[in-house]
Write a protein that holds these residues in place. Structure first.
Motif, mmCIF file in Angstrom:
data_model
loop_
_atom_site.group_PDB
_atom_site.id
_atom_site.type_symbol
_atom_site.label_atom_id
_atom_site.label_comp_id
_atom_site.label_asym_id
_atom_site.label_seq_id
_atom_site.Cartn_x
_atom_site.Cartn_y
_atom_site.Cartn_z
ATOM 1 N N ALA A 71 9.621 10.207 -12.232
ATOM 2 C CA ALA A 71 8.728 9.245 -12.898
ATOM 3 C C ALA A 71 9.131 7.810 -12.570
ATOM 4 N N ILE A 72 10.443 7.522 -12.634
ATOM 5 C CA ILE A 72 10.917 6.156 -12.357
ATOM 6 C C ILE A 72 10.681 5.804 -10.892
ATOM 7 N N ARG A 73 10.976 6.755 -10.018
ATOM 8 C CA ARG A 73 10.780 6.526 -8.583
ATOM 9 C C ARG A 73 9.316 6.210 -8.293
ATOM 10 N N ASN A 74 8.422 7.007 -8.837
ATOM 11 C CA ASN A 74 6.988 6.796 -8.607
ATOM 12 C C ASN A 74 6.533 5.454 -9.173
ATOM 13 N N GLU A 75 7.074 5.071 -10.334
ATOM 14 C CA GLU A 75 6.693 3.797 -10.941
ATOM 15 C C GLU A 75 7.162 2.623 -10.096
ATOM 16 N N VAL A 76 8.395 2.701 -9.574
ATOM 17 C CA VAL A 76 8.919 1.617 -8.739
ATOM 18 C C VAL A 76 8.085 1.470 -7.472
ATOM 19 N N VAL A 77 7.771 2.580 -6.837
ATOM 20 C CA VAL A 77 6.958 2.526 -5.612
ATOM 21 C C VAL A 77 5.574 1.971 -5.918
ATOM 22 N N SER A 78 4.950 2.459 -6.994
ATOM 23 C CA SER A 78 3.610 2.008 -7.356
ATOM 24 C C SER A 78 3.592 0.516 -7.687
ATOM 25 N N GLN A 79 4.577 0.059 -8.490
ATOM 26 C CA GLN A 79 4.617 -1.356 -8.863
ATOM 27 C C GLN A 79 4.928 -2.237 -7.657
ATOM 28 N N SER A 80 5.773 -1.760 -6.756
ATOM 29 C CA SER A 80 6.094 -2.528 -5.552
ATOM 30 C C SER A 80 4.842 -2.737 -4.706
ATOM 31 N N GLN A 81 4.103 -1.685 -4.504
ATOM 32 C CA GLN A 81 2.880 -1.782 -3.707
ATOM 33 C C GLN A 81 1.844 -2.677 -4.384
ATOM 34 N N ALA A 82 1.741 -2.569 -5.719
ATOM 35 C CA ALA A 82 0.789 -3.404 -6.461
ATOM 36 C C ALA A 82 1.187 -4.875 -6.401
ATOM 37 N N LEU A 83 2.488 -5.161 -6.528
ATOM 38 C CA LEU A 83 2.970 -6.539 -6.441
ATOM 39 C C LEU A 83 2.635 -7.149 -5.091
ATOM 40 N N CYS A 84 2.935 -6.431 -4.023
ATOM 41 C CA CYS A 84 2.656 -6.941 -2.685
ATOM 42 C C CYS A 84 1.160 -7.182 -2.497
ATOM 43 N N ARG A 85 0.347 -6.265 -2.989
ATOM 44 C CA ARG A 85 -1.111 -6.396 -2.868
ATOM 45 C C ARG A 85 -1.625 -7.587 -3.674
ATOM 46 N N ASP A 86 -1.175 -7.705 -4.926
ATOM 47 C CA ASP A 86 -1.682 -8.769 -5.795
ATOM 48 C C ASP A 86 -1.207 -10.152 -5.330
ATOM 49 N N LEU A 87 0.062 -10.253 -4.923
ATOM 50 C CA LEU A 87 0.570 -11.547 -4.461
ATOM 51 C C LEU A 87 -0.100 -11.967 -3.158
ATOM 52 N N THR A 88 -0.423 -10.998 -2.309
ATOM 53 C CA THR A 88 -1.161 -11.312 -1.083
ATOM 54 C C THR A 88 -2.545 -11.867 -1.422
ATOM 55 N N ALA A 89 -3.211 -11.240 -2.380
ATOM 56 C CA ALA A 89 -4.544 -11.689 -2.776
ATOM 57 C C ALA A 89 -4.493 -13.093 -3.376
ATOM 58 N N VAL A 90 -3.544 -13.329 -4.287
ATOM 59 C CA VAL A 90 -3.428 -14.655 -4.910
ATOM 60 C C VAL A 90 -3.060 -15.699 -3.865
ATOM 61 N N GLY A 91 -2.111 -15.361 -2.978
ATOM 62 C CA GLY A 91 -1.710 -16.306 -1.935
ATOM 63 C C GLY A 91 -2.863 -16.687 -1.034
ATOM 64 N N ASN A 92 -3.682 -15.720 -0.683
ATOM 65 C CA ASN A 92 -4.845 -16.018 0.164
ATOM 66 C C ASN A 92 -5.853 -16.900 -0.566
ATOM 67 N N LEU A 93 -6.078 -16.627 -1.853
ATOM 68 C CA LEU A 93 -7.002 -17.449 -2.639
ATOM 69 C C LEU A 93 -6.520 -18.888 -2.739
ATOM 70 N N VAL A 94 -5.235 -19.052 -3.033
ATOM 71 C CA VAL A 94 -4.670 -20.402 -3.162
ATOM 72 C C VAL A 94 -4.748 -21.130 -1.828
ATOM 73 N N HIS A 95 -4.402 -20.441 -0.750
ATOM 74 C CA HIS A 95 -4.419 -21.084 0.573
ATOM 75 C C HIS A 95 -5.832 -21.498 0.970
ATOM 76 N N LYS A 96 -6.817 -20.689 0.597
ATOM 77 C CA LYS A 96 -8.206 -21.013 0.927
ATOM 78 C C LYS A 96 -8.731 -22.164 0.082
ATOM 79 N N ALA A 97 -8.392 -22.154 -1.214
ATOM 80 C CA ALA A 97 -8.912 -23.180 -2.124
ATOM 81 C C ALA A 97 -8.162 -24.497 -2.013
ATOM 82 N N MET A 98 -6.841 -24.420 -1.740
ATOM 83 C CA MET A 98 -6.010 -25.631 -1.708
ATOM 84 C C MET A 98 -5.070 -25.583 -0.513
#
Length: 243
Positions: A71-98
């Motif tokens: 359970a812990i292993r799956n949660e760490v992998v899932s959260q890691s992938q979600a973090l990378c995905r979400d930060l990429t999306a936010v970074g792209n939005l910020v770079h495009k807007a500002m």
């Protein structure tokens, strides 16, 4: 102000690093920070590093049951992938807007890693409550000890700051220094008494203040007792020992 406090702080850090550079008042501190992402989740954005990350996770989970490990292993992998995905999306939005901020997905990921592994305080989830989250240059480079104290914020007046022991008092005339900082950077003084926000840490073991002899190492606790195993692994790469 709709972004979580830790992400807001990460964006400020990325701006200081990528745009202000040497002109930033925080440059000496920023320049001393790790150049790559030290957090466990950073392995998931580097090619061929997933295996090393999974080995690091598994090496920390031996005291848990097989079911808990999975359970812990799956949660760490899932959260890691979600973090990378979400930060990429936010970074792209910020770079495009500002674009003038020079914040990219990679620079935002780096800054977020620094915040989540080094900041102290709490990021409030309530709109009615201010975030009490910050980076404390110097303090955040202290080593971890489970039963040590944690950094805290405090407001000090100029006379109180001038009365600090010489070992921690800047080797400058503090009053004109603070006045210059306020004039140059527009620093808020924090209260009607003109106090200055400071970051402090006490030498403690299990809540009791202790004395330190010359040469002794002052340490801090990175990890709250109640932290979830997955979050501890994601941010710090290790688990606190069992109580």
């Amino acid at each position: 102000d709709q972004l979580p406090g830790d992400l807001q702080l990460a964006m400020l850090l990325a701006y200081e690093r990528e745009t202000q550079r040497e002109s930033s008042r925080w440059f000496p501190y920023i320049d001393a920070l790790p150049k790559t992402i030290p957090n466990l989740w950073g392995s998931f954005i580097r090619q061929n590093d997933d295996g090393d990350a999974l080995e690091q996770i598994d090496s920390q989970l031996e005291r848990f049951s097989i079911t808990e490990q999975s359970a812990i292993r799956n949660e760490v992998v899932s959260q890691s992938q979600a973090l990378c995905r979400d930060l990429t999306a936010v970074g792209n939005l910020v770079h495009k807007a500002m674009p003038h901020l020079n914040i990219t997905p990679m620079s935002l990921m780096w800054a977020y890693a620094m915040v989540t592994s080094r900041a102290f305080g709490e990021s409030s989830s309530s709109e009615d409550q201010d975030d009490m989250l910050g980076l404390a240059p110097g303090i955040d480079m202290m080593n971890h000890e489970r039963n040590a104290g944690t950094p805290f914020g405090i407001e000090l007046s100029i006379p109180e700051i001038k009365g600090l022991p010489q070992a921690v008092n800047p080797k400058v005339d503090i009053e004109p220094y603070l006045a210059e900082q306020q004039s140059q950077f527009g620093v808020e003084t924090g209260s009607v008494r003109g106090n200055w926000p400071c970051a402090c840490v006490l030498a403690e073991i299990s809540g009791e203040t202790i004395g330190l002899d010359e040469g002794d190492e002052a340490m801090i606790s990175y990890i709250p007792e109640a932290i979830a195993p997955a979050k501890s692994l994601l941010n710090f790469g290790f688990l606190p020992p069992p109580s």
